[in-house]
Scaffold this active site. Structure first.
Site, mmCIF file in Angstrom:
data_model
loop_
_atom_site.group_PDB
_atom_site.id
_atom_site.type_symbol
_atom_site.label_atom_id
_atom_site.label_comp_id
_atom_site.label_asym_id
_atom_site.label_seq_id
_atom_site.Cartn_x
_atom_site.Cartn_y
_atom_site.Cartn_z
ATOM 1 N N SER A 117 0.875 -1.629 0.143
ATOM 2 C CA SER A 117 0.044 0.245 0.060
ATOM 3 C C SER A 117 1.005 1.064 -0.219
ATOM 4 O O SER A 117 1.269 1.320 0.565
ATOM 5 C CB SER A 117 -0.717 -0.201 1.367
ATOM 6 O OG SER A 117 -1.300 1.265 1.107
ATOM 7 N N ALA A 118 0.279 2.256 -1.367
ATOM 8 C CA ALA A 118 1.396 3.683 -0.669
ATOM 9 C C ALA A 118 1.236 4.315 -0.100
ATOM 10 O O ALA A 118 2.175 4.733 0.642
ATOM 11 C CB ALA A 118 1.053 4.165 -2.474
ATOM 12 N N CYS A 164 -7.659 1.237 13.174
ATOM 13 C CA CYS A 164 -9.117 0.638 12.168
ATOM 14 C C CYS A 164 -10.054 0.458 13.229
ATOM 15 O O CYS A 164 -11.353 0.225 12.733
ATOM 16 C CB CYS A 164 -8.504 -0.182 10.978
ATOM 17 S SG CYS A 164 -7.493 -0.075 10.165
HETATM 18 N N1 PLP Z 1 -3.279 -4.745 5.987
HETATM 19 C C1 PLP Z 1 -1.560 -3.980 7.124
HETATM 20 C C2 PLP Z 1 -0.744 -4.823 8.103
HETATM 21 C C3 PLP Z 1 -2.499 -2.383 7.202
HETATM 22 O O1 PLP Z 1 -1.725 -2.346 8.121
HETATM 23 C C4 PLP Z 1 -3.077 -2.211 6.883
HETATM 24 C C5 PLP Z 1 -3.452 -0.681 6.801
HETATM 25 O O2 PLP Z 1 -3.524 0.157 8.126
HETATM 26 C C6 PLP Z 1 -4.008 -2.813 5.488
HETATM 27 C C7 PLP Z 1 -3.397 -4.012 5.280
HETATM 28 C C8 PLP Z 1 -4.724 -2.095 4.660
HETATM 29 O O3 PLP Z 1 -4.466 -1.086 3.585
HETATM 30 P P1 PLP Z 1 -5.018 -0.060 3.079
HETATM 31 O O4 PLP Z 1 -5.446 0.880 4.138
HETATM 32 O O5 PLP Z 1 -4.031 0.880 1.839
HETATM 33 O O6 PLP Z 1 -6.273 -0.264 2.567
#
Ligand code: PLP
Length: 388
Positions: free
Chosen positions: A199-200, A325
């Protein structure tokens, strides 16, 4: 008041160089990369250059990179893609109990549709035991998904060993490397992964763009149907400015990674040492050594993480309790519970995640402010009263 941002694991500011690189792709070079005239070809060229950068950073080939809308989509694509492709062969998935919601919720969704998921426990430091992975494999296992490093408490998992086990058993292996790509070395061949999520916005790139590495030959059903973009693996007109920004962020990260990792490790250790020395009844969560260079996660007894956060915010300091989250929910973090923490200890957790613009003065400022906040909160804490 000068604000101190220590929540880089939630998201990072976009690097000014990245913004500069992206800007022309909103205006002058706005073409659709699927078109054959010059506007389109200009965009297409930039897209492929970015793909080159992303592939180079993780030791992949260009054609093995598919751009997605972020880490969440990459995780969904990898797990659902394998599940639906391999359904005729088996319905068993192995993952860990500390995965990001993007993996956990995808697995739960599949469970409701007849798949069976094993959630491996971790030790007190958050490590998955590769032998547990081996023991969990059945003749119905179609996928192993274990994250490279945990977003909450920073532990780096033994991916090389798990990759070896998966390869020997002929089972696809996915890793969520959202918190590691651009921060520590990631090489898809060393890790022996078939699928890897990125993820960027965790590496000073823009939000809403990420990628899934798909090893050549890996069979994966797409779940975005429409046009023929991304070699027919992910339909929809490409987010060209986002992709260009991702490519630039990756280029910068590659140049600065080893120096930055060293600098952040020093600051991280300074913060951990200071917090444990200056605040009693405080413990470090996650592995003491095998952890991300930018992650500090502590549990402070007899105070609520949320109260500490609010008080830190009043002093201009941004941190988090649990992951971004889950911080809007009152449920204790599933990751911290998996380490064996009580719900109270999980509620009293604080995560500081450091990044490109974190300075030593900022760390000193936290070490000055937080002990005072904890002392104030403890003075009025019913939790402390009941302990006495
Ligand atoms: N996986 C992990 C380990 C993360 O820390 C995050 C974001 O907090 C994600 C997935 C989700 O990424 P995105 O926000 O780009 O959808």
């Amino acid at each position: 008041m000068r604000r101190i941002y220590l929540d880089y694991a939630a998201t990072t500011p976009v690097h000014p160089e990245v913004v500069k690189t992206m800007l022309p792709y909103f205006t002058d070079a706005f073409g659709n990369p699927s078109t054959i005239y010059s506007y389109g070809q200009e965009a297409k060229g930039a897209l492929e250059e970015a793909r080159d950068n992303v592939a180079a950073l993780i030791g992949a080939r260009d054609e093995e990179i598919v751009f997605t809308s972020g880490g969440t989509e990459a995780d969904n694509f990898a797990i659902k893609g394998v599940a639906y492709t391999k359904e005729p062969k088996g319905n068993h998935i192995i993952t860990s109990s500390i995965e990001h919601h993007a993996v956990v919720e995808t697995c739960k969704f599949l469970e409701r549709r007849g798949f069976r998921v094993t959630y491996l426990t971790v030790d007190e430091y958050g490590l998955v035991d590769p032998d547990d992975v081996k023991r969990a494999i059945t003749d119905k296992t179609i996928l192993i998904s274990v994250m490279h490093a945990n977003n909450e408490m920073g532990t780096i998992e033994p991916i090389v060993e798990i990759g070896r086990i998966a390869r020997e058993a002929g089972i696809y292996f996915h890793t969520d490397a959202v918190q590691t790509v651009g921060h520590i070395p990631v090489d898809v061949n060393e890790l022996r992964v078939d699928l890897l999520s990125m993820s960027a916005h965790k590496l000073c790139g823009p939000k809403g763009i990420g990628a899934l590495y798909i090893r050549k030959g890996t069979k994966l059903i797409s779940f975005m149907h429409g046009g023929e973009q991304e070699r027919r693996r992910r339909a929809s007109t490409e987010n060209v400015p986002g992709i260009v920004g991702f490519g630039k962020a990756v280029e910068l990260a590659q140049q600065e990674m080893s120096e930055e990792a060293e600098r952040l490790t020093c600051l991280r250790d300074q913060l951990i040492k200071g917090l444990l020395e200056r605040i009693d009844h405080t413990r470090l969560n996650g592995h003491p050594l095998n952890r991300l260079p930018n992650n500090v996660n502590v549990s402070v007894d007899f105070v609520e993480g949320e109260s500490m956060l609010l008080n830190l915010d009043l002093e201009g300091i941004c941190a988090s309790t649990g992951s971004a989250c889950s911080s809007s929910s009152l449920e204790p973090s599933h990751v911290l519970l998996a380490l064996g923490l009580s719900p109270e200890q999980a509620h009293g957790s604080l995560r500081f995640s450091l990044g490109k613009w974190t300075s030593e003065e900022e760390i000193e400022q936290v070490l000055d402010v937080l002990p005072r906040i904890v002392a104030k909160l403890r003075a009025m804490s019913p939790l402390l009263e009941s302990h006495r």
